[in-house]
Design an enzyme around this catalytic site. Structure first.
Site, PDB file in Angstrom:
ATOM      1  N   ARG A 140       0.851  -1.178   0.000  1.00 16.25           N
ATOM      2  CA  ARG A 140       0.000   0.000   0.000  1.00 16.25           C
ATOM      3  C   ARG A 140       0.889   1.230   0.000  1.00 16.25           C
ATOM      4  NH1 ARG A 140      -4.356  -1.551   4.799  1.00 16.25           N
ATOM      5  NH2 ARG A 140      -5.140  -3.485   3.854  1.00 16.25           N
TER       6      ARG A 140
ATOM      7  N   ASP B 136       0.724   5.625   0.642  1.00 12.97           N
ATOM      8  CA  ASP B 136      -0.074   6.742   1.131  1.00 12.97           C
ATOM      9  C   ASP B 136      -0.310   7.762   0.024  1.00 12.97           C
ATOM     10  OD1 ASP B 136      -0.159   5.727   3.717  1.00 12.97           O
ATOM     11  OD2 ASP B 136       1.690   6.746   4.295  1.00 12.97           O
TER      12      ASP B 136
ATOM     13  N   ARG C 245       9.167   6.791   5.929  1.00 10.66           N
ATOM     14  CA  ARG C 245       9.157   8.251   6.069  1.00 10.66           C
ATOM     15  C   ARG C 245       9.641   8.689   7.453  1.00 10.66           C
ATOM     16  NH1 ARG C 245       3.217   9.868   4.537  1.00 10.66           N
ATOM     17  NH2 ARG C 245       3.944  11.841   5.434  1.00 10.66           N
TER      18      ARG C 245
END
Length: 248
Positions: free
Chosen positions: A50, A52, A198
């Site tokens: 997945r 973001d 991140r």
């Protein structure tokens, strides 16, 4: 039903993420809508990972199943034609066995994060890299990064919205290097927590700017609490690079 493995490239800027969302466009919705328009079938796309909102992909693996007879190359061409002008492209397509799964067959995932280390405003790279105007010491960042390699409790580097059952992950590689004004952080693991890359990049950037000592990254990891995180890097510079499989 024929199962097709797709290799996707996309610009994440206009999407709410890869997975279908109720509150905005997604990469999954774009591919599924194109497949439905071509075949008339309700197609579901499964992806290796997945991403973001705002995160990009150079080589995201996914698969779809179609009942209508289709040549792989013809399907790729038809999907790309239907997805225009959305910034999503199928760069490869092939038939795979029915037991091959883009997510569950995947044994490794790799990301790259791009930091534009310059003072001048970004033009061509706007939205495609994180601009840090203060000089970065990429060697110090690389040394600090090695404390994160291996199996650890990554609670500090995990989003509060992460749905993973455990914060334990094994990070196989985390390398930092410079190419001109671009500082590149490469991460590889079997799987990652939500915002893990991140969050790691944000803390390494603090080391590169001299705001953190190298040892503070290890201390943040050992704290096992989100409050110890120094900085969460923006999505702009993050790219899903590759999904790894035993064979395909």
């Amino acid at each position: 039903m024929t199962r097709f493995a797709l290799l996707l490239e996309f610009d994440g800027a206009p999407f709410m993420g890869l997975q279908r969302q109720s509150h905005g466009p997604s990469v999954q919705q774009t591919v599924e809508n194109a497949a439905h328009a071509i075949t008339g079938e309700d197609v579901i796309m499964h992806a290796a990972g997945r991403t973001d909102s705002g995160v990009h992909a150079l080589g995201m693996r996914a698969h779809i199943e179609i009942a209508k007879p289709f040549d792989a190359f013809r399907l790729m061409e038809a999907l790309n034609a239907r997805m225009r002008p959305n910034p999503v492209a199928v760069t490869a397509c092939e038939v795979v066995p029915d037991d091959w799964h883009a997510r569950f067959s995947c044994i490794g995932r790799s990301y790259i994060y791009r930091i534009a280390n310059r003072r001048a405003p970004l033009t061509l790279e706007r939205g495609k890299a994180w601009q840090v105007s203060r000089p970065l010491d990429e060697k110090a960042m690389h040394r600090a990064a090695q404390a994160l390699v291996g199996r650890h409790d990554f609670t500090t580097f995990r989003s509060v919205h992460c749905q993973a059952q455990s914060p334990l992950k094994t990070l196989d590689r985390l390398d930092v290097r410079r190419e001109g004004e671009m500082v590149l952080i490469e991460a590889e693991a079997r799987s990652f927590l939500h915002h893990q890359v991140r969050s790691m990049v944000g803390c390494l950037a603090l080391v590169g700017m001299g705001r953190w000592d190298e040892g503070e990254v290890a201390a943040a990891l050992a704290a096992k609490e989100r409050q110890a995180l120094g900085l969460n890097a923006p999505p702009d510079g993050l790219y899903f690079v590759r999904a790894i499989y035993p064979e395909i």
